[in-house]
Design a protein around this motif. Structure first.
Motif, short mmCIF file in Angstrom:
data_model
loop_
_atom_site.label_atom_id
_atom_site.label_comp_id
_atom_site.label_asym_id
_atom_site.label_seq_id
_atom_site.Cartn_x
_atom_site.Cartn_y
_atom_site.Cartn_z
N MET A 1 21.59 30.89 39.97
CA MET A 1 21.96 31.55 38.74
C MET A 1 21.68 33.05 38.83
O MET A 1 22.47 33.85 38.36
N ALA A 2 20.55 33.38 39.43
CA ALA A 2 20.18 34.79 39.55
C ALA A 2 21.13 35.54 40.47
O ALA A 2 21.44 36.71 40.24
N SER A 3 21.63 34.84 41.52
CA SER A 3 22.55 35.50 42.44
C SER A 3 23.89 35.77 41.75
O SER A 3 24.50 36.82 41.99
N LYS A 4 24.36 34.87 40.91
CA LYS A 4 25.60 35.10 40.17
C LYS A 4 25.43 36.27 39.21
O LYS A 4 26.33 37.09 39.06
N ARG A 5 24.29 36.33 38.56
CA ARG A 5 24.02 37.43 37.63
C ARG A 5 23.99 38.76 38.38
O ARG A 5 24.53 39.76 37.91
N ALA A 6 23.42 38.77 39.58
CA ALA A 6 23.37 40.00 40.37
C ALA A 6 24.77 40.43 40.80
O ALA A 6 25.09 41.62 40.79
N ILE A 7 25.61 39.46 41.14
CA ILE A 7 26.99 39.77 41.53
C ILE A 7 27.75 40.36 40.35
O ILE A 7 28.46 41.36 40.48
N VAL A 8 27.60 39.74 39.18
CA VAL A 8 28.29 40.25 37.99
C VAL A 8 27.80 41.65 37.64
O VAL A 8 28.60 42.53 37.33
#
Length: 138
Positions: A1-8
């Motif tokens: 979840m944190a990696s998706k947030r960082a990508i966004v």
């Protein structure tokens, strides 16, 4: 979840950077400051085209989601904001690669600029879709 947030967050940062850069170029064009884009770029047209890219991608994304809601098979969605970044890079790199005498046409001829911008959009969406399909297969 944190990696998706960082990508966004990284994508949103790049978006705001592109828009701020385009706005700064337009503001600098009205003053004695030198614009930061090379002279082969028309800053007003570039800002309009980038905003148009985001509008087209948003509309196509909504259409894709509406048509995909009835399907059981999920198809990779090429109409995301990543494709705007790819498209803008294609447009900028193409215009920067031209010799000065040919790039003058895209600074002064609106229909020629629209043609290269539309072509970049189609190629950018195709490249993004292929990239998403390759990632989903692996």
């Amino acid at each position: 979840m944190a990696s998706k947030r960082a990508i966004v967050e990284a994508l949103l940062e790049r978006e705001s950077h592109q828009r701020d850069r385009a706005r700064g170029i337009i503001a600098a064009a009205g003053t004695s400051q030198q614009p930061s884009l090379p002279p082969c770029q028309n800053p007003v047209w570039r800002e309009r085209v980038v905003n148009w890219y985001f509008s087209v991608i948003s509309a196509m994304n909504r259409q894709h989601q509406a048509s995909a809601s009835g399907n059981r098979v999920q198809i990779a969605n090429p109409f995301n904001r990543i494709s705007v970044h790819v498209t803008t890079a294609l447009l900028d790199n193409h215009l920067l690669s031209l010799p000065p005498e040919r790039s003058f046409r895209y600074r002064s001829d609106r229909s020629a600029y629209q043609l290269v911008a539309t072509t970049s959009l189609l190629i950018g969406m195709r490249l993004t879709r292929q990239d998403l399909l390759d990632k989903s297969i692996v």
